[in-house]
Design a protein around this motif. Structure first.
Motif, PDB file in Angstrom:
ATOM      1  N   MET A 230       0.870  -0.960  -0.094  1.00 12.12           N
ATOM      2  CA  MET A 230      -0.118  -0.075   0.063  1.00 12.12           C
ATOM      3  C   MET A 230       0.877   1.250  -0.028  1.00 12.12           C
ATOM      4  SD  MET A 230      -3.273   0.575  -0.013  1.00 12.12           S
ATOM      5  CE  MET A 230      -4.081  -0.608   0.662  1.00 12.12           C
ATOM      6  N   ALA A 231       2.053   1.205   0.853  1.00  7.16           N
ATOM      7  CA  ALA A 231       2.958   2.416   0.910  1.00  7.16           C
ATOM      8  C   ALA A 231       3.634   2.451  -0.615  1.00  7.16           C
ATOM      9  CB  ALA A 231       3.959   2.080   1.818  1.00  7.16           C
ATOM     10  N   ARG A 232       3.685   1.490  -1.208  1.00  7.05           N
ATOM     11  CA  ARG A 232       4.460   1.672  -2.416  1.00  7.05           C
ATOM     12  C   ARG A 232       3.557   2.087  -3.343  1.00  7.05           C
ATOM     13  NH1 ARG A 232       6.044   2.383  -6.836  1.00  7.05           N
ATOM     14  NH2 ARG A 232       6.285   1.163  -8.642  1.00  7.05           N
ATOM     15  N   ILE A 233       2.306   2.363  -3.607  1.00  8.71           N
ATOM     16  CA  ILE A 233       1.246   2.959  -4.288  1.00  8.71           C
ATOM     17  C   ILE A 233       0.953   4.417  -3.882  1.00  8.71           C
ATOM     18  CG2 ILE A 233      -1.005   2.988  -4.691  1.00  8.71           C
ATOM     19  CD1 ILE A 233       0.495   1.365  -6.564  1.00  8.71           C
ATOM     20  N   MET A 234       0.918   4.653  -2.430  1.00  5.84           N
ATOM     21  CA  MET A 234       0.436   5.891  -2.017  1.00  5.84           C
ATOM     22  C   MET A 234       1.749   6.771  -1.883  1.00  5.84           C
ATOM     23  SD  MET A 234      -2.628   5.756  -1.327  1.00  5.84           S
ATOM     24  CE  MET A 234      -3.343   6.610   0.077  1.00  5.84           C
ATOM     25  N   LEU A 235       2.942   6.569  -1.711  1.00  5.01           N
ATOM     26  CA  LEU A 235       3.869   7.189  -1.509  1.00  5.01           C
ATOM     27  C   LEU A 235       5.076   7.110  -2.597  1.00  5.01           C
ATOM     28  CD1 LEU A 235       4.680   6.204   2.218  1.00  5.01           C
ATOM     29  CD2 LEU A 235       3.284   8.305   1.256  1.00  5.01           C
ATOM     30  N   GLN A 236       5.133   8.487  -3.229  1.00  2.10           N
ATOM     31  CA  GLN A 236       5.878   8.056  -4.451  1.00  2.10           C
ATOM     32  C   GLN A 236       7.210   9.225  -4.192  1.00  2.10           C
ATOM     33  OE1 GLN A 236       3.570   8.359  -7.799  1.00  2.10           O
ATOM     34  NE2 GLN A 236       2.880   6.540  -7.777  1.00  2.10           N
ATOM     35  N   ARG A 237       7.349   9.869  -3.287  1.00  2.00           N
ATOM     36  CA  ARG A 237       8.269  10.659  -2.931  1.00  2.00           C
ATOM     37  C   ARG A 237       9.358  10.173  -1.922  1.00  2.00           C
ATOM     38  NH1 ARG A 237       6.492  16.486  -4.447  1.00  2.00           N
ATOM     39  NH2 ARG A 237       5.353  15.778  -6.295  1.00  2.00           N
ATOM     40  N   GLU A 238      10.661  10.268  -2.120  1.00  2.00           N
ATOM     41  CA  GLU A 238      11.454   9.474  -1.202  1.00  2.00           C
ATOM     42  C   GLU A 238      11.443   9.992  -0.074  1.00  2.00           C
ATOM     43  OE1 GLU A 238      14.636   6.921  -3.632  1.00  2.00           O
ATOM     44  OE2 GLU A 238      15.410   8.336  -1.997  1.00  2.00           O
ATOM     45  N   ASN A 239      11.067  11.453   0.133  1.00  2.00           N
ATOM     46  CA  ASN A 239      11.131  11.916   1.531  1.00  2.00           C
ATOM     47  C   ASN A 239       9.746  11.534   2.411  1.00  2.00           C
ATOM     48  OD1 ASN A 239       9.241  13.423   0.189  1.00  2.00           O
ATOM     49  ND2 ASN A 239       9.438  15.293   1.057  1.00  2.00           N
ATOM     50  N   MET A 240       8.682  10.832   1.616  1.00  2.00           N
ATOM     51  CA  MET A 240       7.695  10.164   2.490  1.00  2.00           C
ATOM     52  C   MET A 240       7.791   8.849   2.576  1.00  2.00           C
ATOM     53  SD  MET A 240       5.755  12.768   2.979  1.00  2.00           S
ATOM     54  CE  MET A 240       4.708  11.805   3.702  1.00  2.00           C
ATOM     55  N   PHE A 241       8.916   8.155   2.211  1.00  2.08           N
ATOM     56  CA  PHE A 241       8.763   6.875   2.251  1.00  2.08           C
ATOM     57  C   PHE A 241       8.940   6.463   3.728  1.00  2.08           C
ATOM     58  CE2 PHE A 241       8.846   6.255  -1.879  1.00  2.08           C
ATOM     59  CZ  PHE A 241       9.914   5.799  -2.487  1.00  2.08           C
ATOM     60  N   THR A 242       7.862   5.087   4.078  1.00  4.27           N
ATOM     61  CA  THR A 242       8.068   4.559   5.164  1.00  4.27           C
ATOM     62  C   THR A 242       9.154   3.437   5.242  1.00  4.27           C
ATOM     63  OG1 THR A 242       6.495   3.130   4.354  1.00  4.27           O
ATOM     64  CG2 THR A 242       5.822   4.616   5.630  1.00  4.27           C
ATOM     65  N   TRP A 243       9.775   2.946   6.226  1.00  6.39           N
ATOM     66  CA  TRP A 243      11.007   2.326   6.319  1.00  6.39           C
ATOM     67  C   TRP A 243      10.729   0.956   5.373  1.00  6.39           C
ATOM     68  CZ3 TRP A 243      11.155  -2.797   7.457  1.00  6.39           C
ATOM     69  CH2 TRP A 243      10.230  -3.346   8.004  1.00  6.39           C
ATOM     70  N   PRO A 244       9.642   0.296   5.043  1.00  6.48           N
ATOM     71  CA  PRO A 244       9.671  -0.701   3.947  1.00  6.48           C
ATOM     72  C   PRO A 244      10.206  -0.356   2.800  1.00  6.48           C
ATOM     73  CG  PRO A 244       7.912  -1.038   5.582  1.00  6.48           C
ATOM     74  CD  PRO A 244       8.279   0.299   5.779  1.00  6.48           C
ATOM     75  N   LEU A 245       9.567   0.939   2.328  1.00  2.00           N
ATOM     76  CA  LEU A 245       9.793   1.234   1.009  1.00  2.00           C
ATOM     77  C   LEU A 245      11.418   1.763   1.080  1.00  2.00           C
ATOM     78  CD1 LEU A 245       6.846   3.628   0.013  1.00  2.00           C
ATOM     79  CD2 LEU A 245       7.457   1.148  -0.759  1.00  2.00           C
ATOM     80  N   GLY A 246      11.735   2.242   2.086  1.00  2.00           N
ATOM     81  CA  GLY A 246      13.137   2.748   2.045  1.00  2.00           C
ATOM     82  C   GLY A 246      14.072   1.468   2.143  1.00  2.00           C
ATOM     83  N   ILE A 247      13.885   0.452   2.636  1.00  2.00           N
ATOM     84  CA  ILE A 247      14.853  -0.767   2.561  1.00  2.00           C
ATOM     85  C   ILE A 247      14.518  -1.438   1.156  1.00  2.00           C
ATOM     86  CG2 ILE A 247      14.509  -3.163   3.441  1.00  2.00           C
ATOM     87  CD1 ILE A 247      14.824  -2.178   6.410  1.00  2.00           C
ATOM     88  N   TRP A 248      13.308  -1.319   0.797  1.00  2.00           N
ATOM     89  CA  TRP A 248      13.143  -1.974  -0.689  1.00  2.00           C
ATOM     90  C   TRP A 248      14.348  -1.401  -1.805  1.00  2.00           C
ATOM     91  CZ3 TRP A 248      10.224   0.272  -4.694  1.00  2.00           C
ATOM     92  CH2 TRP A 248      10.126  -0.395  -5.954  1.00  2.00           C
ATOM     93  N   THR A 249      14.128   0.026  -1.492  1.00  2.00           N
ATOM     94  CA  THR A 249      15.026   0.781  -2.484  1.00  2.00           C
ATOM     95  C   THR A 249      16.495   0.433  -2.147  1.00  2.00           C
ATOM     96  OG1 THR A 249      15.723   2.737  -1.027  1.00  2.00           O
ATOM     97  CG2 THR A 249      13.643   2.874  -2.632  1.00  2.00           C
ATOM     98  N   LEU A 250      17.062   0.072  -1.109  1.00  2.00           N
ATOM     99  CA  LEU A 250      18.116  -0.489  -0.861  1.00  2.00           C
ATOM    100  C   LEU A 250      18.772  -1.727  -1.332  1.00  2.00           C
ATOM    101  CD1 LEU A 250      18.538   0.859   2.949  1.00  2.00           C
ATOM    102  CD2 LEU A 250      19.591   1.710   0.598  1.00  2.00           C
ATOM    103  N   ALA A 251      17.546  -2.751  -1.403  1.00  2.00           N
ATOM    104  CA  ALA A 251      17.761  -4.145  -1.652  1.00  2.00           C
ATOM    105  C   ALA A 251      16.758  -4.867  -2.596  1.00  2.00           C
ATOM    106  CB  ALA A 251      17.963  -4.879  -0.396  1.00  2.00           C
ATOM    107  N   GLY A 252      16.029  -4.025  -3.116  1.00  3.03           N
ATOM    108  CA  GLY A 252      15.048  -4.428  -4.001  1.00  3.03           C
ATOM    109  C   GLY A 252      15.387  -4.928  -5.535  1.00  3.03           C
TER     110      GLY A 252
END
Lengths: 294, 339, 402
Positions: A230-252
């Motif tokens: 859900m976060a992946r769809i609703m948050l599209q700016r890096e400064n709003m990312f929750t930690w799962p999205l943040g971690i995904w950008t590191l290891a996705g």
């Protein structure tokens, strides 16, 4: 009064003593459990060990838990060179709001389901159960469009609202089950003494339900804290990312930043796991609510 | 780099604070409306329960009913990349979409029934191992012994770790050169396995990861259930000469049922719809590891077949609904929940 | 009274004129770049905003090209699209099909750009992007400490490679999971993924079989590459000095320059001995794209920004910072490029490259090649079987695009 009876019921159902187990049998049991524990814990140890590797040797075939010249370089990087703290803050703000709103909505609705047989109750309960079967991927695009219409994209509000509501069905089921175990005589007695229906709710039911309410809060919190899709769809700016999205950008995807990923994982996982393990007693009783016939 | 500053914190609080106020305001307005309509106009005796539920009903309508409605409508269109802004909406197009699901490959090669079969296989393998592992560990733990608390705490680790961390970490550990699985295999003289390239082994990797993740949940539930079985039953049975196995079959299992059935139903639903594990472990996007929900996601977001994927989503939901209903009906498991 | 009204009118007009002249323009730019290229993005935006105080450009970083594509489509669907994109050429295919980007023929003077760069974004007779950098091609990079000179053809590659591959060291590494690394060799065997019409896939051809067989033999007969190797694995092995050669793209050059310094050499991917042809890596580049509907002040501001980035000065700056070849013809002739051995090698490779197809159907080709290539390289399928599946996958994928 009610709590005391519950407690003594539980102590009746004591753990079965190992009646006459031979020492050999006991040793085998311990051995099996130890092996199982190693399997359960080893991957987590690996995350720790990769996070301690010095910067230039992130990919290596060493299996050492504490690597040679272990360094906290990755932790430094993740905190100061990536917006990790920001991700945590975003997650925390959204999750706490979600858990609170969800709890309020569910506790009142569950009371309605528990105490009244209003038209639509049966189908309503059934509907709540079926919402659990809907694949999240199905709802993602329309929720996105709806959120854009109301300008809720890339904001704390949008995601908090989405999370609060999606946890409500499950919470209602659990709370209703718990409320059902509270006898109506208590409310009748209070009404005779002059209390209103809602008065009994706030002064009798809610205080007695604190374990269940705590569990629901915890479930809502965990669900929102750990969500990715859900976060992946609703948050599209890096400064709003929750930690799962943040971690995904590191290891996705293609380039995996192992050091940053594992360090971030440990920093997130430790408080979560501590909270989880501490409250695991509650969770067990929460999940078996209603089935302990006392 | 965006950083966590006091300004950000203040903004967050302002934003969320005002949202909570709006929600309270909205809820109060809704409740007044319900009160007036049901209470004063219809004089219904169910006014209070509806007032209690109206906020939740409103939220669920927006977040569940509207999206489902949108998806149903979308299933009757041919919206895709080529038909993005203007698309046709018709019964015929809808029928065509549903027909396509079964007649043509859903992604590139994979067709619906093999995909369904694989999803069922995935669900069965995982749930069986979850149950077996959870039951076995719970039985072992359900006794007085030294270190019981420590064992229980350590065994719950896989459940305590946030799922996305565990999945991405396991994905790394299945790396051919640097993941611990192959390093260990090599050290005992076996051939390293190509986890990310071979269809069979990639599916196995996803199963292994999900089994590791799911056993603690079952173990904890079963343990809770075991601990609610009164000791007198076992003592009485032993006096009557029943063996351990007979005790297990005739006392433990039936008494565990009220706890097990909801757990198994939930387990089936969650495993069937599990997105994170099959999606993330599948580093090379092999179609042979996809289950229904990951194929759905790909059809929508990677192939941009929005109309088609909406129809696909409906079919998936119906399949799961049938499975869950059949299971619940045959085990009469949810008796008592509707009372 | 009349005087007062006139003064008021004049004041209002003045305010109007002033506010139009210094109208605040807000542009949203999505970029696919990361690391050093992202830093360059940021400095460009800052410099431009300083020179144009009434224009604000909001730079939004997208994690990678897939995320940018997905997010742009969902955003357009909901009416929340940005204004300009900084992305790769093959995004033109899906974006043009969905009608969410503008053609640039009338928005810019396209003559200043290199022809091959413009060709990569030509679709339906129009151009859809403004090039920023040119190339994006794969090339052979080698570690001079381990191998003095790059092999000229594949026979030499195998011979030299066998000697170099011992004890955990490899002669050659490359990303064995992406078909982007397969197509240069396909070109070397005189194959193409599309027929003349540019939209019909031609994947089950003898040329493709020969290519797959070649890659299979490189791994299992000559044994000069690792058994399994993804992008990260190849990159790490090369940086650690455990691989003599790597096939990678122009985006990776700056990373290798920092790691190997003067030991880094750049050359063409070796000629295919069986055909005598140089492999033809795909060339494309990084482009600006205009989101559909952009007009008025925003359009003007966007055009100014693009002109700024296309200036010779900024293009040379990019060459220095990112080791990418410029898209502006003028900059390509600068001695900075012609005299630097690394850039010269990169340009040398680009000359024998071929523009990457940007039609929507190309995605089907990529998706179809990937699993089959993986299977052949895992020795679980023969090249003959693999190409049949490639073709059928591509055809069913294209059918589903209707």
């Amino acid at each position: 009064m009610k709590n005391k009876t519950k407690q003594s019921n539980i102590s009746r159902f004591f753990i079965s003593p190992s009646r006459g187990d031979s020492p050999f049998k006991r040793m085998v049991i311990h051995l099996t459990l130890i092996v199982a524990c190693v399997i359960a814990v080893y991957p987590v140890l690996r995350i720790i060990s990769v996070s301690l590797r010095p910067g230039d040797r992130l990919l290596s075939t060493s299996l050492a838990i504490i690597p040679k010249d272990a360094s906290l370089f990755s932790y430094y990087r993740i905190i100061f060179e990536k917006p990790f703290l920001l991700w945590l803050w975003n997650s925390l703000a959204i999750t706490i709001t979600t858990a609170l709103i969800g709890l309020i909505l569910a506790s009142t609705s569950a009371y309605a389901f528990s105490r009244w047989k209003f038209p639509g109750r049966g189908p309503g309960l059934f509907f709540l159960l079926t919402t659990q079967m809907i694949p999240a991927a199905m709802l993602v695009v329309p929720i996105y469009i709806l959120a854009v219409k109301f300008q809720l994209i890339n904001s704390y509000r949008g995601l908090a609202l989405a999370y609060s509501v999606s946890s409500v069905p499950f919470s209602i089921w659990i709370l209703k089950g718990y409320y059902d175990t509270i006898p109506r005589e208590l409310e009748e007695a209070a009404k005779i003494d002059g209390a209103s229906q809602m008065g009994t709710f706030f002064r009798i039911i809610l205080p007695l339900s604190t374990p269940a309410l705590a569990i629901v809060f915890l479930f809502n919190f965990m669900m929102a804290w750990n969500d990715w899709i859900m976060a992946r769809i609703m948050l599209q700016r890096e400064n709003m990312f929750t930690w799962p999205l943040g971690i995904w950008t590191l290891a996705g995807q293609f380039r995996v930043e192992w050091g940053a990923f594992t360090a971030a994982s440990i920093l997130v996982a430790i408080p979560v796991m501590a909270l989880f393990l501490y409250s695991s007693k509650w969770l067990i009783s929460g999940l078996t609510l209603g089935s302990v016939k006392g | 780099m965006e950083a966590l500053t006091a300004e950000v914190v203040v903004n967050t609080l302002k934003e969320l604070g005002s949202m909570v106020l709006y929600i309270i305001l909205g809820a109060v307005i809704l409740e007044i409306l319900v009160y007036l309509v049901l209470g004063k106009i219809f004089k219904s005796k169910y006014t209070l329960p509806y007032m209690l539920m109206i906020a939740a009903i409103f939220g669920i309508s927006m977040l569940v009913i509207y999206p489902i409605g949108y998806e149903v409508r979308l299933a009757f269109t041919n919206m895709s990349l080529r038909h993005f802004r203007t698309y046709t909406l018709s019964w015929a197009q809808g029928l065509k979409n549903f027909g396509l699901i079964f007649s043509e490959p859903v992604l590139k090669q994979i067709r619906f029934f093999p995909l369904l079969f694989r999803t069922l296989l995935w669900t069965a393998v995982n749930v069986v191992f979850h149950l077996a592992g959870g039951l076995g560990l719970a039985l072992l733990l359900n006794r007085q012994m030294r270190g019981r608390g420590i064992y229980r705490t350590l065994l719950v680790f896989p459940w305590a770790v946030p799922q996305i961390i565990a999945v991405l970490a396991w994905k790394g550990e299945f790396h051919y050169e640097y993941g611990f699985v192959n390093v260990m295999l090599k050290s005992i003289g076996m051939q390293p396995i190509q986890w990310m390239v071979s269809p069979f082994w990639n599916f196995a990797a996803a199963c292994i990861t999900n089994i590791w993740l799911g056993i603690p949940f079952m173990m904890v539930i079963i343990l809770g259930g075991l601990q609610s079985v009164p000791l007198e039953f076992y003592d009485a049975a032993e006096i009557d000469g029943a063996s351990r196995w007979q005790q297990f079959r005739n006392i433990t299992l039936p008494l565990l049922k009220p706890v097990l059935t909801p757990a198994i139903v939930l387990g089936i639903i969650w495993t069937f719809n599990n997105f994170n594990v099959p999606y993330m472990i599948n580093a090379n996007e092999l179609e042979t590891t996809d289950i229904l929900v990951t194929a759905l996601f790909r059809a929508a977001f990677e192939y941009h077949r929005y109309g088609f994927s909406a129809a696909f989503a409906m079919v998936i939901f119906i399949v799961l609904f049938i499975i869950a209903s059949v299971y619940i009906r045959t085990t009469h498991g949810l008796k008592g929940a509707y009372e | 009274m009349k005087k007062f009204l006139t003064v008021l009118l004049v004041l209002v007009m003045l305010v109007g004129i002033v506010s139009i002249a210094s109208a605040e323009v807000n542009l949203i730019l999505w970029t696919k770049e990361g690391e050093e290229a992202l830093d360059w993005n940021k400095s460009l935006v800052e410099e431009f905003m300083k020179a144009n105080p009434n224009i604000t450009i909001e730079l939004v970083k997208k994690t990678d090209v897939e995320v940018l594509r997905e997010d742009f489509l969902t955003a357009s669907l909901a009416g929340a699209a940005p204004d300009i994109l900084w992305t790769v050429s093959d995004h033109a295919g899906p974006f043009v099909a969905a009608d969410i980007v503008e053609a640039v023929d009338n928005l810019f003077d396209l003559n200043i750009y290199v022809d091959s760069a413009m060709d990569a974004v030509k679709l339906e007779g129009k151009y859809w992007g403004i090039p920023i950098s040119n190339g994006n091609q794969l090339m052979l990079l080698y570690n001079k400490k381990l191998i003095a000179e790059a092999p000229k053809d594949t026979d030499e590659l195998f011979a030299v490679g066998k000697k170099l591959t011992t004890g955990g060291n490899y002669a050659l590494v490359w990303n064995q999971t992406e078909p982007f690394w397969l197509v240069p060799w396909l070109g070397g065997f005189k194959g193409k993924v599309f027929a003349e019409d540019g939209v019909t896939p031609t994947l089950n051809t003898p040329e493709m079989i020969a290519t797959l067989k070649f890659l299979h033999d490189m791994k299992f007969d000559a044994k000069i590459v690792p058994l399994e190797c993804d992008y990260d694995g190849a990159d790490t092995l090369f940086k650690e000095g455990k691989a003599a050669m790597i096939i990678n793209g122009d985006w990776s050059i700056s990373g290798y320059v920092s790691a190997l310094g003067d030991d880094l050499g750049v050359a063409r991917i070796p000629k295919v001995s069986a055909t005598g042809e140089w492999p033809k890596p795909y060339t494309s580049g990084v482009y600006f794209m205009f989101v559909k509907g952009i007009s008025g002040d925003k359009l003007k501001a966007a055009q100014d920004f693009i002109a700024f980035v296309s200036s010779k000065e900024k293009q040379i700056e990019m060459v220095k910072l990112l080791n990418r070849l410029p898209a502006v013809k003028e900059a390509l002739e600068d001695p900075l490029i012609t005299e630097d051995p690394i850039l010269k090698g990169s340009a040398d490779q680009m000359v024998v490259g071929t523009p990457m197809p940007t039609v929507l159907e190309m995605r089907c080709n990529w998706d179809s090649m990937k699993p089959e290539m993986l299977a052949v390289l895992a020795d679980t399928k023969s090249p003959e079987d693999a190409v049949k599946l490639m073709q059928s996958s591509a055809e069913s994928c294209i059918k589903s695009l209707e």
